[in-house]
Design a protein around this motif. Structure first.
Motif, mmCIF file in Angstrom:
data_model
loop_
_atom_site.group_PDB
_atom_site.id
_atom_site.type_symbol
_atom_site.label_atom_id
_atom_site.label_comp_id
_atom_site.label_asym_id
_atom_site.label_seq_id
_atom_site.Cartn_x
_atom_site.Cartn_y
_atom_site.Cartn_z
ATOM 1 N N ALA A 60 13.735 47.289 4.123
ATOM 2 C CA ALA A 60 14.474 47.291 5.381
ATOM 3 C C ALA A 60 15.113 45.927 5.596
ATOM 4 C CB ALA A 60 13.536 47.622 6.535
ATOM 5 N N TYR A 61 16.391 45.941 5.874
ATOM 6 C CA TYR A 61 17.133 44.703 6.072
ATOM 7 C C TYR A 61 17.840 44.721 7.414
ATOM 8 C CZ TYR A 61 16.634 44.197 1.008
ATOM 9 O OH TYR A 61 16.132 44.075 -0.251
ATOM 10 N N ALA A 62 18.137 43.535 7.884
ATOM 11 C CA ALA A 62 19.008 43.371 9.044
ATOM 12 C C ALA A 62 20.234 42.620 8.557
ATOM 13 C CB ALA A 62 18.314 42.586 10.147
ATOM 14 N N TYR A 63 21.394 43.137 8.893
ATOM 15 C CA TYR A 63 22.662 42.502 8.535
ATOM 16 C C TYR A 63 23.183 41.809 9.784
ATOM 17 C CZ TYR A 63 22.214 45.552 4.513
ATOM 18 O OH TYR A 63 21.757 46.190 3.392
ATOM 19 N N LEU A 64 23.166 40.492 9.748
ATOM 20 C CA LEU A 64 23.525 39.696 10.918
ATOM 21 C C LEU A 64 24.866 39.013 10.713
ATOM 22 C CD1 LEU A 64 20.006 38.070 11.342
ATOM 23 C CD2 LEU A 64 20.886 40.102 12.505
ATOM 24 N N LEU A 65 25.724 39.078 11.724
ATOM 25 C CA LEU A 65 27.001 38.386 11.654
ATOM 26 C C LEU A 65 26.759 36.896 11.830
ATOM 27 C CD1 LEU A 65 27.986 41.294 12.052
ATOM 28 C CD2 LEU A 65 29.743 40.403 13.552
ATOM 29 N N THR A 66 27.382 36.125 10.968
ATOM 30 C CA THR A 66 27.319 34.671 11.076
ATOM 31 C C THR A 66 28.364 34.232 12.095
ATOM 32 O OG1 THR A 66 28.982 34.345 9.358
ATOM 33 C CG2 THR A 66 26.666 34.483 8.639
ATOM 34 N N PRO A 67 28.353 32.961 12.503
ATOM 35 C CA PRO A 67 29.421 32.498 13.394
ATOM 36 C C PRO A 67 30.817 32.748 12.787
ATOM 37 C CG PRO A 67 27.628 30.928 13.416
ATOM 38 C CD PRO A 67 27.308 31.947 12.353
ATOM 39 N N ALA A 68 30.953 32.553 11.478
ATOM 40 C CA ALA A 68 32.236 32.836 10.815
ATOM 41 C C ALA A 68 32.537 34.334 10.867
ATOM 42 C CB ALA A 68 32.204 32.348 9.366
ATOM 43 N N GLY A 69 31.502 35.155 10.760
ATOM 44 C CA GLY A 69 31.674 36.596 10.843
ATOM 45 C C GLY A 69 32.092 37.052 12.230
ATOM 46 N N ILE A 70 31.540 36.418 13.234
ATOM 47 C CA ILE A 70 31.914 36.736 14.616
ATOM 48 C C ILE A 70 33.378 36.372 14.852
ATOM 49 C CG2 ILE A 70 31.509 36.138 17.044
ATOM 50 C CD1 ILE A 70 28.505 35.786 16.221
ATOM 51 N N GLU A 71 33.788 35.218 14.345
ATOM 52 C CA GLU A 71 35.185 34.791 14.472
ATOM 53 C C GLU A 71 36.108 35.733 13.698
ATOM 54 O OE1 GLU A 71 37.996 30.995 13.314
ATOM 55 O OE2 GLU A 71 35.861 30.653 13.651
ATOM 56 N N ALA A 72 35.708 36.098 12.482
ATOM 57 C CA ALA A 72 36.515 37.017 11.674
ATOM 58 C C ALA A 72 36.627 38.370 12.362
ATOM 59 C CB ALA A 72 35.909 37.168 10.282
ATOM 60 N N LYS A 73 35.527 38.842 12.942
ATOM 61 C CA LYS A 73 35.539 40.129 13.647
ATOM 62 C C LYS A 73 36.522 40.087 14.804
ATOM 63 C CE LYS A 73 32.580 43.247 16.286
ATOM 64 N NZ LYS A 73 32.844 42.910 17.680
ATOM 65 N N ALA A 74 36.558 38.980 15.544
ATOM 66 C CA ALA A 74 37.494 38.845 16.664
ATOM 67 C C ALA A 74 38.940 38.905 16.164
ATOM 68 C CB ALA A 74 37.239 37.541 17.405
ATOM 69 N N LYS A 75 39.233 38.217 15.061
ATOM 70 C CA LYS A 75 40.591 38.228 14.505
ATOM 71 C C LYS A 75 40.957 39.611 13.976
ATOM 72 C CE LYS A 75 40.766 33.351 13.293
ATOM 73 N NZ LYS A 75 40.762 32.360 12.210
ATOM 74 N N LEU A 76 40.015 40.243 13.290
ATOM 75 C CA LEU A 76 40.268 41.583 12.765
ATOM 76 C C LEU A 76 40.430 42.595 13.898
ATOM 77 C CD1 LEU A 76 37.803 41.639 9.730
ATOM 78 C CD2 LEU A 76 40.304 41.615 9.625
ATOM 79 N N THR A 77 39.689 42.420 14.975
ATOM 80 C CA THR A 77 39.810 43.303 16.134
ATOM 81 C C THR A 77 41.209 43.199 16.724
ATOM 82 O OG1 THR A 77 37.448 43.123 16.644
ATOM 83 C CG2 THR A 77 38.905 43.835 18.438
#
Length: 114
Positions: A60-77
């Motif tokens: 069982a794993y948890a996939y966590l967004l990194t700060p860079a991932g959060i920023e990328a998600k905002a741009k992709l959104t």
């Protein structure tokens, strides 16, 4: 790839413990493609993996967004939203043109000549 990355980041933000199999099912892609895309996000350091050592399921794993991932998600959104708005506007113009054709014909249920 931007759209699938956006969708994965969004799903992981909502449910970090989602399995790759479930991720693939929700995305409507193969397990291999989901794994490939997830590895791409890991390679970009947008997502990190955390193992639940205390879990009964040792895989069982948890996939966590990194700060860079959060920023990328905002741009992709933002990019995704703009693309969908353009698609909506194009569809709206097509609907308006079709409505004008119907109105010009004077008959709501007029059949096109064969």
């Amino acid at each position: 790839m931007d759209e699938i990355h956006y969708r994965i980041l969004r799903l992981l933000a909502e449910n970090p413990t989602i399995s790759q199999r479930e991720l693939a099912r929700v995305l409507g892609v193969s397990l291999g493609k989901a794994n490939y895309c997830l590895r791409g996000l890991l390679g970009k350091s947008w997502v990190k993996v955390q193992n639940f050592r205390n879990s009964e399921n040792k895989r069982a794993y948890a996939y966590l967004l990194t700060p860079a991932g959060i920023e990328a998600k905002a741009k992709l959104t933002l990019s995704y939203l703009r693309r969908k708005q353009e698609e909506y506007e194009a569809m709206r113009r097509e609907i308006d043109a079709l409505q004008e054709e119907i109105d010009a014909s004077g008959k709501l249920g007029a059949k096109a000549p064969v």
